[in-house]
Design an enzyme around this catalytic site. Structure first.
Site, PDB file in Angstrom:
ATOM      1  N   CYS A 124       0.822  -1.216   0.000  1.00  0.00           N
ATOM      2  CA  CYS A 124       0.000   0.000   0.000  1.00  0.00           C
ATOM      3  C   CYS A 124       0.858   1.271   0.000  1.00  0.00           C
ATOM      4  CB  CYS A 124      -1.021  -0.049   1.131  1.00  0.00           C
ATOM      5  SG  CYS A 124      -2.494   0.911   0.740  1.00  0.00           S
ATOM      6  N   HIS A 232      -3.823  -5.163   0.731  1.00  0.00           N
ATOM      7  CA  HIS A 232      -3.300  -5.521   2.055  1.00  0.00           C
ATOM      8  C   HIS A 232      -3.338  -7.020   2.283  1.00  0.00           C
ATOM      9  CE1 HIS A 232      -2.731  -1.529   3.821  1.00  0.00           C
ATOM     10  NE2 HIS A 232      -3.627  -1.184   2.916  1.00  0.00           N
ATOM     11  N   GLU A 234      -1.437  -8.638   4.265  1.00  0.00           N
ATOM     12  CA  GLU A 234      -1.105  -8.958   5.658  1.00  0.00           C
ATOM     13  C   GLU A 234      -2.336  -9.236   6.498  1.00  0.00           C
ATOM     14  OE1 GLU A 234      -1.270  -5.907   4.529  1.00  0.00           O
ATOM     15  OE2 GLU A 234      -2.462  -4.855   6.045  1.00  0.00           O
TER      16      GLU A 234
HETATM   17  N1  LIG Z   1      -2.059   6.785   2.610  1.00  0.00           N
HETATM   18  C1  LIG Z   1      -1.944   6.185   1.304  1.00  0.00           C
HETATM   19  C2  LIG Z   1      -1.597   4.721   1.435  1.00  0.00           C
HETATM   20  C3  LIG Z   1      -2.773   3.937   1.883  1.00  0.00           C
HETATM   21  C4  LIG Z   1      -2.444   2.885   2.896  1.00  0.00           C
HETATM   22  O1  LIG Z   1      -1.301   2.491   3.123  1.00  0.00           O
HETATM   23  N2  LIG Z   1      -3.476   2.440   3.567  1.00  0.00           N
HETATM   24  C5  LIG Z   1      -3.259   1.618   4.704  1.00  0.00           C
HETATM   25  C6  LIG Z   1      -3.848   2.287   5.917  1.00  0.00           C
HETATM   26  C7  LIG Z   1      -5.112   1.590   6.194  1.00  0.00           C
HETATM   27  C8  LIG Z   1      -6.022   2.368   7.105  1.00  0.00           C
HETATM   28  O2  LIG Z   1      -6.670   3.270   6.585  1.00  0.00           O
HETATM   29  O3  LIG Z   1      -6.073   2.044   8.293  1.00  0.00           O
HETATM   30  C9  LIG Z   1      -3.219   6.346   0.510  1.00  0.00           C
HETATM   31  O4  LIG Z   1      -4.228   6.751   1.100  1.00  0.00           O
HETATM   32  O5  LIG Z   1      -3.196   6.052  -0.699  1.00  0.00           O
END
Ligand SMILES: N[C@@H](CCC(=O)NCCCC(=O)O)C(=O)O
Length: 268
Positions: A124, A232, A234
């Site tokens: 991500c 994701h 994971e």
């Molecule tokens: N911030 C970036 C990357 C998105 C990301 O890594 N999401 C994982 C976080 C999950 C959550 O919201 O808890 C984007 O927004 O593209």
């Protein structure tokens, strides 16, 4: 509660040690460097490795020395976004929040891991960092791009709902990911606002969403495993087949490198 897989490796071989990126948070009067437990457990459960959080201290870290002592690098997701100046754009409130200390650590770490041939799995935000580290750019809000859908997570306080598997992606035929997951359509979760705008030279597209959003890449001339996914794996590593296969492939790549690198794999 899923019992963690034993981290003991094959007889005589120690488990892979995986450097995990850290987000920087301020709380209780302290600055913390932390990673979500889901990624740490995906390393233990998904590949029988030992996660090691690398603080986002930037260039005070000797990345070459670090990469001589770990077997892989895992770049986690995060709600923060890559600082736009790292890909030649002007900071805009729409692209906040940022985590510049993380960027100053992960971007050089990615380049060093590729240089050293250390297996890399970027998830991500990590996938977006991989693109930026190699010279690509990002679009701040992909859902505002004509023809694209909303890739953000569903509004919910239930993480299982937010990380629900709900989107098709098409894995490219003959790709690295295709060899791991099979070519064609797989179902994934989606929790991102940003997306790849210009793909970095040196990256190959491995999967795309039906709206054309790039969902996975690999480093074209990497010495080994170097994969980034916008979704994701994971979160459902213990129950979702593609997620489990991806983490096992990451683990196998590390173990193969350990086995062919004298002295790297021996259990002390
Ligand atoms: N911030 C970036 C990357 C998105 C990301 O890594 N999401 C994982 C976080 C999950 C959550 O919201 O808890 C984007 O927004 O593209």
């Amino acid at each position: 509660m899923i019992a963690a897989a034993p981290t003991a490796g094959a007889a005589g071989h120690r488990p892979p040690i995986v450097a995990v990126s850290a987000d920087v948070r301020d709380a209780d009067g302290y600055r913390w460097h932390a990673a979500p437990e889901t990624y740490l457990k995906a390393v233990t459960i998904g590949l029988g490795g030992i996660p090691l959080i690398v603080p986002s201290l930037g260039d005070v870290l000797d990345f070459d020395a670090l990469l001589q002592r770990v077997d892989g690098v895992l770049l986690t997701g995060a709600r923060s976004n890559v600082f736009p100046e790292f890909y030649g754009e002007t900071p805009d409130p729409v692209a906040e929040p940022y985590d510049i200390a993380r960027d100053q650590t992960t971007l050089p770490l990615i380049r060093a891991a590729i240089r050293h041939g250390v297996p890399l799995l970027a998830i991500c935000r990590g996938f977006q960092e991989l693109n930026v580290a190699l010279g690509g750019t990002l679009v701040p809000e992909v859902h505002k791009v004509p023809g694209r859908v909303d890739h953000r997570s569903p509004e919910s306080t239930d993480q299982s709902e937010r990380f629900a598997i709900r989107q098709d992606v098409v894995v490219a035929t003959g790709s690295c990911l295709g060899r791991i997951l099979g070519d064609g359509v797989i179902r994934v979760n989606s929790l991102h606002r940003q997306a790849v705008l210009r793909l970095a030279d040196g990256l190959s597209i491995e999967a795309v969403a039906p709206d054309g959003t790039i969902e996975a890449v690999s480093v074209t001339d990497a010495a080994g495993f170097a994969v980034g996914v916008q979704w994701h794996p994971e979160f459902w590593v213990a129950t979702d087949a593609p997620s489990g296969r991806l983490f096992r492939a990451f683990g196998e790549a590390m173990r193969e490198r350990m086995a062919r690198t004298p002295g790297l794999a021996a259990a002390e």
